[in-house]
Design a protein around this motif. Structure first.
Motif, PDB file in Angstrom:
ATOM      1  N   VAL A  23       0.833  -1.201   0.000  1.00 51.10           N
ATOM      2  CA  VAL A  23       0.000   0.000   0.000  1.00 51.10           C
ATOM      3  C   VAL A  23       0.870   1.255   0.000  1.00 51.10           C
ATOM      4  CG1 VAL A  23      -1.665   1.327   1.354  1.00 51.10           C
ATOM      5  CG2 VAL A  23      -1.995  -1.122   1.034  1.00 51.10           C
ATOM      6  N   THR A  24       1.940   1.246   0.762  1.00 53.75           N
ATOM      7  CA  THR A  24       2.854   2.390   0.799  1.00 53.75           C
ATOM      8  C   THR A  24       3.481   2.619  -0.564  1.00 53.75           C
ATOM      9  OG1 THR A  24       3.336   2.010   3.134  1.00 53.75           O
ATOM     10  CG2 THR A  24       4.920   3.327   1.903  1.00 53.75           C
ATOM     11  N   GLU A  29       3.535   5.590  -5.889  1.00 50.57           N
ATOM     12  CA  GLU A  29       3.374   5.525  -7.346  1.00 50.57           C
ATOM     13  C   GLU A  29       2.187   6.386  -7.797  1.00 50.57           C
ATOM     14  OE1 GLU A  29       4.359   4.156 -11.251  1.00 50.57           O
ATOM     15  OE2 GLU A  29       5.438   4.290  -9.359  1.00 50.57           O
ATOM     16  N   ILE A  30       1.105   6.367  -7.055  1.00 50.13           N
ATOM     17  CA  ILE A  30      -0.053   7.209  -7.380  1.00 50.13           C
ATOM     18  C   ILE A  30       0.328   8.679  -7.285  1.00 50.13           C
ATOM     19  CG2 ILE A  30      -2.324   7.956  -6.532  1.00 50.13           C
ATOM     20  CD1 ILE A  30      -2.823   4.966  -5.834  1.00 50.13           C
ATOM     21  N   ASP A  31       1.065   9.057  -6.257  1.00 46.86           N
ATOM     22  CA  ASP A  31       1.514  10.448  -6.124  1.00 46.86           C
ATOM     23  C   ASP A  31       2.375  10.853  -7.314  1.00 46.86           C
ATOM     24  OD1 ASP A  31       0.193  10.674  -3.718  1.00 46.86           O
ATOM     25  OD2 ASP A  31       1.998  10.388  -2.493  1.00 46.86           O
ATOM     26  N   ARG A  32       3.291   9.964  -7.725  1.00 42.27           N
ATOM     27  CA  ARG A  32       4.177  10.260  -8.860  1.00 42.27           C
ATOM     28  C   ARG A  32       3.371  10.424 -10.150  1.00 42.27           C
ATOM     29  NH1 ARG A  32       6.684   8.116 -13.073  1.00 42.27           N
ATOM     30  NH2 ARG A  32       5.689   6.088 -12.885  1.00 42.27           N
ATOM     31  N   MET A  33       2.419   9.533 -10.361  1.00 40.90           N
ATOM     32  CA  MET A  33       1.606   9.613 -11.582  1.00 40.90           C
ATOM     33  C   MET A  33       0.701  10.840 -11.564  1.00 40.90           C
ATOM     34  SD  MET A  33       0.744   5.664 -12.608  1.00 40.90           S
ATOM     35  CE  MET A  33       0.052   5.179 -11.050  1.00 40.90           C
ATOM     36  N   ALA A  38      -0.490  16.074 -13.983  1.00 41.35           N
ATOM     37  CA  ALA A  38      -0.648  17.526 -13.841  1.00 41.35           C
ATOM     38  C   ALA A  38       0.363  18.254 -14.722  1.00 41.35           C
ATOM     39  CB  ALA A  38      -0.478  17.938 -12.381  1.00 41.35           C
ATOM     40  N   MET A  39       1.600  17.764 -14.763  1.00 39.71           N
ATOM     41  CA  MET A  39       2.627  18.383 -15.590  1.00 39.71           C
ATOM     42  C   MET A  39       2.264  18.278 -17.072  1.00 39.71           C
ATOM     43  SD  MET A  39       6.622  17.335 -16.066  1.00 39.71           S
ATOM     44  CE  MET A  39       6.146  15.888 -17.011  1.00 39.71           C
ATOM     45  N   LEU A  40       1.797  17.110 -17.493  1.00 39.26           N
ATOM     46  CA  LEU A  40       1.422  16.926 -18.892  1.00 39.26           C
ATOM     47  C   LEU A  40       0.218  17.784 -19.267  1.00 39.26           C
ATOM     48  CD1 LEU A  40       1.892  13.069 -19.223  1.00 39.26           C
ATOM     49  CD2 LEU A  40       3.332  14.867 -20.213  1.00 39.26           C
TER      50      LEU A  40
END
Length: 64
Positions: A23-24, A29-33, A38-40
């Motif tokens: 889960v951690t 990974e969810i935060d990174r994506m 948002a950047m894209l």
């Protein structure tokens, strides 16, 4: 009987620890994506704003 319960508890504790790690890792990974999306999205908005043309979805096809 006590030894069997202790063994079972040890296995359950291990399973909970393993699941917590998963889960951690998934949360990171969810935060990174989320940041990448948002950047894209920002990059695409800048590209559309800078082009001065209608986005391809709103442009007429060349055969019109």
């Amino acid at each position: 009987m006590s030894e069997a319960l202790e063994e079972r508890i040890a296995h359950l504790v291990r399973a909970v620890d393993d699941l917590s790690d998963v889960v951690t890792r998934q949360g990171r990974e969810i935060d990174r994506m989320t940041r990448l999306i948002a950047m894209l999205a920002e990059r695409e908005a800048e590209r559309e704003a800078g082009s001065g043309e209608a986005p391809a979805a709103n442009a007429r096809p060349p055969h019109w």
